[in-house]
Design an enzyme around this catalytic site. Sequence first.
Site, PDB file in Angstrom:
ATOM      1  N   GLU A 172     -24.839 -23.101 -10.129  1.00  0.00           N
ATOM      2  CA  GLU A 172     -23.428 -23.124 -10.502  1.00  0.00           C
ATOM      3  C   GLU A 172     -22.991 -24.450 -11.117  1.00  0.00           C
ATOM      4  OE1 GLU A 172     -20.585 -21.718  -7.680  1.00  0.00           O
ATOM      5  OE2 GLU A 172     -21.846 -20.052  -7.009  1.00  0.00           O
ATOM      6  N   GLU A 209     -13.186  -9.951   1.931  1.00  0.00           N
ATOM      7  CA  GLU A 209     -14.249 -10.812   2.444  1.00  0.00           C
ATOM      8  C   GLU A 209     -14.202 -10.718   3.960  1.00  0.00           C
ATOM      9  OE1 GLU A 209     -16.562 -12.222   0.923  1.00  0.00           O
ATOM     10  OE2 GLU A 209     -15.927 -12.901  -1.055  1.00  0.00           O
ATOM     11  N   GLU A 257     -16.694 -12.215   6.656  1.00  0.00           N
ATOM     12  CA  GLU A 257     -17.896 -13.036   6.685  1.00  0.00           C
ATOM     13  C   GLU A 257     -17.994 -13.871   7.946  1.00  0.00           C
ATOM     14  OE1 GLU A 257     -18.398 -13.737   1.889  1.00  0.00           O
ATOM     15  OE2 GLU A 257     -17.385 -15.297   3.056  1.00  0.00           O
TER      16      GLU A 257
END
Length: 198
Positions: free
Chosen positions: A110, A139, A141
């Site tokens: 990235e 999300e 997580e």
Amino acid sequence: MSSEDAEAPDPDGGGADADIDHENAAQDVVAVDPDDAPQGTVNRLDAHTGDGIRHRAFTCLVFDGDGRILLAQRAPTKRLWDGHWDGTVASHPVEGQSQEDATETRLEEELGISPDQYDDLRVTDRFEYKRYYPNAGVEWEVCAVLKVTLSDTDLDPDPAEIGGRMWVDYDHLHENPALYRQLRLCPWFEIAMRRDFS
């Protein structure tokens, strides 16, 4: 490990037909229990749509020698939290991959940060959270937090991943959230930062 409460879901969120061809549909993530114990793999797109599936993730906070954190803006093509600011990269390890190895890979992919630019990559925290992104997904997580300090701050960001970047005084960011509200910080980063100072 603690859990961060979910916001109420948007009834129209996730599951759009257009997602079937999304690149995430061809990838898997590691499903986990609340203690981050692996429960097999699940399709990455399935894990992020509807009510989601709890899975393993990480966020890495990248610093320079002056205590500044590198904020990276998620590219506008990202399916979730597009255009939001992260501190600094976040992703998912694949089955059998350590959080450190996954982070090392994403830093290079990235931002063009290679392992010879740091020597202190470490896990500092872990928490569970769940957040819905309106009309797009969720999300859910168990997120490991890693930190690293760069000895060399040269960057070569991938525009497909990173929309923008800036170095910010970490203490100032934490102490003055109203000054940074227009940046729209990613929820996992805000949680990680809040826990880091508590």
